[in-house]
Motif scaffolding. Structure first.
Motif, mmCIF file in Angstrom:
data_model
loop_
_atom_site.group_PDB
_atom_site.id
_atom_site.type_symbol
_atom_site.label_atom_id
_atom_site.label_comp_id
_atom_site.label_asym_id
_atom_site.label_seq_id
_atom_site.Cartn_x
_atom_site.Cartn_y
_atom_site.Cartn_z
ATOM 1 N N LYS A 254 6.647 -33.165 -22.777
ATOM 2 C CA LYS A 254 6.362 -31.791 -23.212
ATOM 3 C C LYS A 254 7.629 -31.028 -23.565
ATOM 4 O O LYS A 254 7.663 -30.245 -24.520
ATOM 5 N N SER B 116 3.219 -33.089 -29.781
ATOM 6 C CA SER B 116 2.234 -33.174 -28.708
ATOM 7 C C SER B 116 1.731 -31.780 -28.357
ATOM 8 O O SER B 116 2.492 -30.809 -28.341
ATOM 9 N N ASN C 167 9.633 -32.183 -27.588
ATOM 10 C CA ASN C 167 8.526 -32.445 -28.509
ATOM 11 C C ASN C 167 9.045 -32.409 -29.941
ATOM 12 O O ASN C 167 9.870 -31.570 -30.286
ATOM 13 N N ASN D 291 -1.198 -36.152 -27.769
ATOM 14 C CA ASN D 291 0.182 -36.330 -27.299
ATOM 15 C C ASN D 291 1.021 -37.192 -28.240
ATOM 16 O O ASN D 291 1.880 -37.957 -27.815
ATOM 17 N N SER E 201 -0.167 -31.670 -25.549
ATOM 18 C CA SER E 201 -0.627 -32.052 -24.222
ATOM 19 C C SER E 201 0.541 -32.055 -23.256
ATOM 20 O O SER E 201 1.706 -32.160 -23.653
#
Length: 230
Positions: free
Chosen positions: A87, A201, A90, A148, A203
């Protein structure tokens, strides 16, 4: 467990193939432990040199070896990378082909062009024939889907050789795009000339993969990496 003739034909035609459940969940955990990386590590190039136990584990994995045996005769690993898309790191990757290979030294030869040097590693774009015979294997250490950063591909686009994106706009069928959902422990085989991309992503789940490119031909300047399977 071995690739069937139908799977191999599909791979040659489409340019990619997804095979779930090659590694068990416990084997994935062990691979992550051997890798010794955390979410702060986003990429490790020359992975097998820096973490040789990963290659040893793969060579000793009966299912993995038996599965790929029909495609891997006389082949060797010529590139090994660990990728993760957590995360906090990214990124979006636009459509492209993987056309640069890692080499030992700079030797001018017919058909080899566009030399680069990144982080002390020499790269060059080889003749189309060498790129066409390469096979990429992506071992997925996390469930990967559209949320993701799963790869998106254009099936069959590898059949058009090295493409400039402005050429690809009229050469390939962009409406055929496929999102390559791969479960944890599964693998994705891919032709490097297949057009592929990945979104950012959305997610909190990571997307870690071990990326291996297998080659079959020798080159004048020598491959930067060369690991033979059992």
């Amino acid at each position: 467990m071995q690739l069937t003739k139908d799977q191999i034909r599909q791979f040659e035609k489409q340019g990619f193939l997804i095979i779930p459940e090659v590694f068990t969940l416990s084997e994935v955990i062990e691979l992550k432990q051997v890798l010794g990386v955390n979410s702060d590590v986003h990429a490790v190039r020359q992975l097998f040199k820096k973490c040789p136990d990963v290659w040893v584990r793969l060579c000793q994995h009966n299912v993995f070896n038996e599965l790929l045996q029909p495609l891997m005769k006389d082949r060797f690993a010529a590139k090994s990378i660990y990728f993760n898309k957590p995360k906090q790191a990214n990124w979006f990757v636009s459509y492209h082909q993987d056309v640069s290979i890692g080499v030992e030294q700079k030797i001018e030869a017919d058909g080899f062009a566009q030399w680069t040097s990144k982080q002390g590693q020499l790269g060059v774009v080889p003749p189309k024939e060498i790129l066409e015979e390469l096979i990429t294997c992506r071992i997925h250490l996390d469930d990967t889907d559209e949320n993701n950063g799963a790869l998106r591909v254009i099936p069959g686009s590898h059949q058009h050789g090295i493409l400039r994106l402005n050429e690809a706009s009229t050469t390939v069928d962009w409406s055929s795009e496929v999102c390559c959902t791969v479960p944890k422990g599964g693998i994705m085989l891919m032709k490097p000339l297949l057009l592929h991309a990945s979104n950012k992503s959305v997610s909190s789940e990571e997307r870690a993969v071990v990326h291996i490119e297998f080659a079959a031909s020798e080159i004048p300047m020598g491959w930067l990496e060369k690991y033979k399977m059992n």
